[in-house]
Design an enzyme around this catalytic site. Structure first.
Site, PDB file in Angstrom:
ATOM      1  N   ASP A  57      52.051 -24.551  86.906  1.00 57.82           N
ATOM      2  CA  ASP A  57      52.914 -25.309  85.999  1.00 57.82           C
ATOM      3  C   ASP A  57      53.968 -26.077  86.802  1.00 57.82           C
ATOM      4  OD1 ASP A  57      51.537 -24.159  83.938  1.00 57.82           O
ATOM      5  OD2 ASP A  57      53.039 -22.608  83.573  1.00 57.82           O
TER       6      ASP A  57
HETATM    7  N1  URA Z   1      50.683 -18.602  84.772  1.00 60.75           N
HETATM    8  C1  URA Z   1      51.576 -19.453  84.198  1.00 60.75           C
HETATM    9  O1  URA Z   1      52.021 -19.245  83.079  1.00 60.75           O
HETATM   10  N2  URA Z   1      51.950 -20.531  84.910  1.00 60.75           N
HETATM   11  C2  URA Z   1      51.514 -20.802  86.155  1.00 60.75           C
HETATM   12  O2  URA Z   1      51.910 -21.801  86.752  1.00 60.75           O
HETATM   13  C3  URA Z   1      50.589 -19.914  86.743  1.00 60.75           C
HETATM   14  C4  URA Z   1      50.191 -18.820  86.030  1.00 60.75           C
END
Ligand code: URA
Length: 243
Positions: free
Chosen positions: A104
């Site tokens: 993310d």
């Molecule tokens: N899980 C999430 O919620 N975000 C990420 O970036 C990686 C794993």
């Protein structure tokens, strides 16, 4: 493998096809110390030593980089609003790097970038039975206790469409000043917003997320956020033997 000299030089970003032909004609290129003036000459990429202006070029079929992704950068090749992880790799010889999977925008940590589509596909394709273990550091809201450990271990029901595979929590520290818990988590799949969705479903909230490893590859902790390095030969071997 044997390829044409002009292709070799283009692959190594010595210039465009016409520019490298010009470089070759100007006698700036040697193979094994001998000046070569014909672009169509064949190069054995495993044996021959190619140099431009006496600078030896090492040929690699693909490029592999480890990035310590900083927050605020998107896991994409291009984006109209935000800086991308590909833009952070500034010494790449190839123009076709892409991130293997996604973190993310606000997540930090280990991200692999390559131009090796086949290996990336093998690692990510569902049903390929490649063991996908991701290890992440989390700061979560509230007190994360044994109830969470059990719920995550037993396969947390996230919503009506998604029950997570068993995940392992290691509680590191509860901070009562700001009511947060530091912990590590191992998950076996990489669904969209997976960890955030899991903590939300369990009644908490992820405040910080950093990926520490992906399969057999671990983040080089000497890399500051935003910094990258090429994978070593043994890391590439690990990647290729990861199944
Ligand atoms: N899980 C999430 O919620 N975000 C990420 O970036 C990686 C794993």
């Amino acid at each position: 493998m044997v390829i044409r000299l002009d292709k070799y030089l283009c692959d190594m970003q010595a210039g465009t096809r016409s520019a490298v032909k010009d470089i070759i004609r100007k006698k700036r290129v040697t193979i094994n110390g001998e000046v070569i003036t014909r672009p169509e000459i064949k190069v054995d990429i495993d044996k021959d030593v190619v140099a431009v202006d006496n600078n030896v070029l090492g040929y690699s079929e693909y490029e592999y980089y480890m990035l310590n992704k900083p927050a605020g950068v998107v896991s994409a090749v291009s984006d109209k609003d935000f800086k991308t992880v590909v833009e952070l790799i500034t010494d790449n010889k190839r123009k076709d790097l892409f991130p293997v999977g996604r973190l993310d925008k606000d997540t930090e940590g280990f991200l692999l970038l390559t131009d090796d589509g086949e290996t990336a596909h093998r690692l990510l394709a569902p049903g390929k039975h490649v063991e996908k273990k991701y290890y992440l550091h989390v700061v979560a809201k509230g007190s994360i206790d044994n109830k969470y450990i059990d719920e995550f271990k037993n396969g947390l029901v996230v919503d009506k469409d998604f029950t997570a595979m068993p995940a392992k929590l290691e509680i590191l520290q509860y901070n009562n000043q700001d009511d947060t818990t530091f912990l590590n988590i191992t998950i076996q799949e990489g669904k969209f917003h997976q960890i955030k969705r899991m903590f939300k479903a369990a009644g908490s909230e992820v405040l910080y997320l950093k990926r520490l490893s992906m399969g057999k590859l671990q983040l080089d902790e000497t890399l500051e956020p935003g910094k990258f390095r090429p994978l070593t030969g043994s890391e590439i071997d690990l990647l290729k033997s990861w199944n």
